[in-house]
Design a protein around this motif. Structure first.
Motif, PDB file in Angstrom:
ATOM      1  N   LYS A   1      -6.873  -0.242  -2.741  1.00 31.88           N
ATOM      2  CA  LYS A   1      -6.113   0.432  -1.746  1.00 31.88           C
ATOM      3  C   LYS A   1      -6.203   0.166  -0.416  1.00 31.88           C
ATOM      4  O   LYS A   1      -5.465   0.104   0.296  1.00 31.88           O
ATOM      5  CB  LYS A   1      -5.762   1.680  -2.267  1.00 31.88           C
TER       6      LYS A   1
ATOM      7  N   LYS B   1       1.358   3.793  -5.540  1.00 32.17           N
ATOM      8  CA  LYS B   1       0.280   4.814  -5.466  1.00 32.17           C
ATOM      9  C   LYS B   1      -1.053   4.120  -5.825  1.00 32.17           C
ATOM     10  O   LYS B   1      -1.522   4.129  -6.701  1.00 32.17           O
ATOM     11  CB  LYS B   1       0.596   5.950  -6.318  1.00 32.17           C
ATOM     12  N   ALA B   2      -1.370   3.626  -4.598  1.00 32.40           N
ATOM     13  CA  ALA B   2      -2.857   2.760  -5.176  1.00 32.40           C
ATOM     14  C   ALA B   2      -3.871   3.615  -5.246  1.00 32.40           C
ATOM     15  O   ALA B   2      -4.359   4.681  -4.526  1.00 32.40           O
ATOM     16  CB  ALA B   2      -3.088   1.663  -3.976  1.00 32.40           C
ATOM     17  N   LYS B   3      -4.875   3.282  -5.939  1.00 37.12           N
ATOM     18  CA  LYS B   3      -6.236   4.093  -6.328  1.00 37.12           C
ATOM     19  C   LYS B   3      -7.428   3.115  -6.270  1.00 37.12           C
ATOM     20  O   LYS B   3      -7.112   1.952  -6.532  1.00 37.12           O
ATOM     21  CB  LYS B   3      -6.246   4.832  -7.506  1.00 37.12           C
TER      22      LYS B   3
ATOM     23  N   PHE C   1      -3.741  -1.261  -9.404  1.00 35.49           N
ATOM     24  CA  PHE C   1      -4.130  -0.474  -8.717  1.00 35.49           C
ATOM     25  C   PHE C   1      -4.519   0.565  -9.609  1.00 35.49           C
ATOM     26  O   PHE C   1      -3.632   1.281 -10.408  1.00 35.49           O
ATOM     27  CB  PHE C   1      -3.026   0.014  -7.649  1.00 35.49           C
TER      28      PHE C   1
ATOM     29  N   LEU D   1       0.851  -1.320  -0.120  1.00 35.36           N
ATOM     30  CA  LEU D   1       0.075  -0.125   0.266  1.00 35.36           C
ATOM     31  C   LEU D   1       0.834   1.183  -0.009  1.00 35.36           C
ATOM     32  O   LEU D   1       0.508   2.227  -0.626  1.00 35.36           O
ATOM     33  CB  LEU D   1      -1.002  -0.017   1.042  1.00 35.36           C
TER      34      LEU D   1
END
Length: 222
Positions: free
Chosen positions: A40, A34-36, A221, A30
């Motif tokens: 996330k 850069k999770a979206k 992600f 996580l």
């Protein structure tokens, strides 16, 4: 019988360990990417489940006269709603999205209706759980059906959601029969076999989560 109890104790510890490892590895990824989107939050969700299970498991040791079922009922409701929202977001076909939204609403309605005759303070969800599990597995099948029709089917095993789906499907296929007969076997002399199987399914599910975190692509992600 004693051997089964000893095995159950060991498997429960392994199951808790697998939950902890999955949550920690998920937390690492996580912050690494850069999770979206809702995925996330999956590692945060795993941390919540781990903490809840630890507290629930130890509650009766800490407070002998207490009841921990409300903790599991709350976590079960959060689990189904969170996962329904994930599959609603990550499926692409409008028909699938519409059905998953209907599933979510149906689960919520059933939860409230069952609450009129089930005391969630001292009873585990029965019908809401079984319905939620069935509808969640159906949502997962929608997701797999889309994968089979997509041009990226060969890359699906590098997709985090693919491994989450495999783990969840295995877990709930095994969990549903366990919950159907749980009330009977809870008072049976040989109830340990069912709880052993439940621990095994939990370990397999978290193993799938760990695999997904380790081999996923950053592009999963969104």
């Amino acid at each position: 019988m004693d051997n089964k109890i000893e095995l159950l104790i060991v498997l429960r510890k392994v199951a808790f360990g697998s939950e902890c490892i999955a949550a920690l590895i998920g937390l690492f990824f996580l912050f690494s990417y850069k999770a979206k989107g809702l995925l996330k939050w999956f590692s945060i969700f795993l941390i919540y489940i781990f903490i809840n299970d630890i507290i629930g498991y130890n509650t009766r040791h800490w407070f002998p006269n207490s009841n921990n079922l409300i903790l599991y009922n709350i976590s079960t409701s959060i689990t189904f709603l969170f996962l329904f929202f994930i599959y609603h977001q990550y499926t692409k076909e409008k028909t699938s999205k519409r059905f998953i939204m209907y599933f979510t609403i149906l689960y919520i309605i059933t939860l409230f209706i069952s609450g009129s005759y089930e005391n969630y303070l001292n009873q585990l969800q029965s019908i809401p759980f079984l319905l939620g599990a069935f509808l969640l597995m159906t949502s997962i099948i929608f997701y797999f059906a889309e994968l089979l029709k997509s041009e990226q089917i060969q890359e699906s095993t590098k997709d985090l959601l693919f491994w989450i789906s495999v783990g969840l499907l295995i877990y709930y296929v095994g969990k549903m029969p366990f919950r159907i007969v749980r009330d009977y076997y809870a008072n049976h002399n040989d109830f340990s076999t069912l709880f052993i199987l439940n621990s095994i399914f939990t370990i397999i599910m978290n193993g799938c989560f760990i695999t997904g975190f380790l081999i996923h692509k950053k592009t999963v992600f969104r």
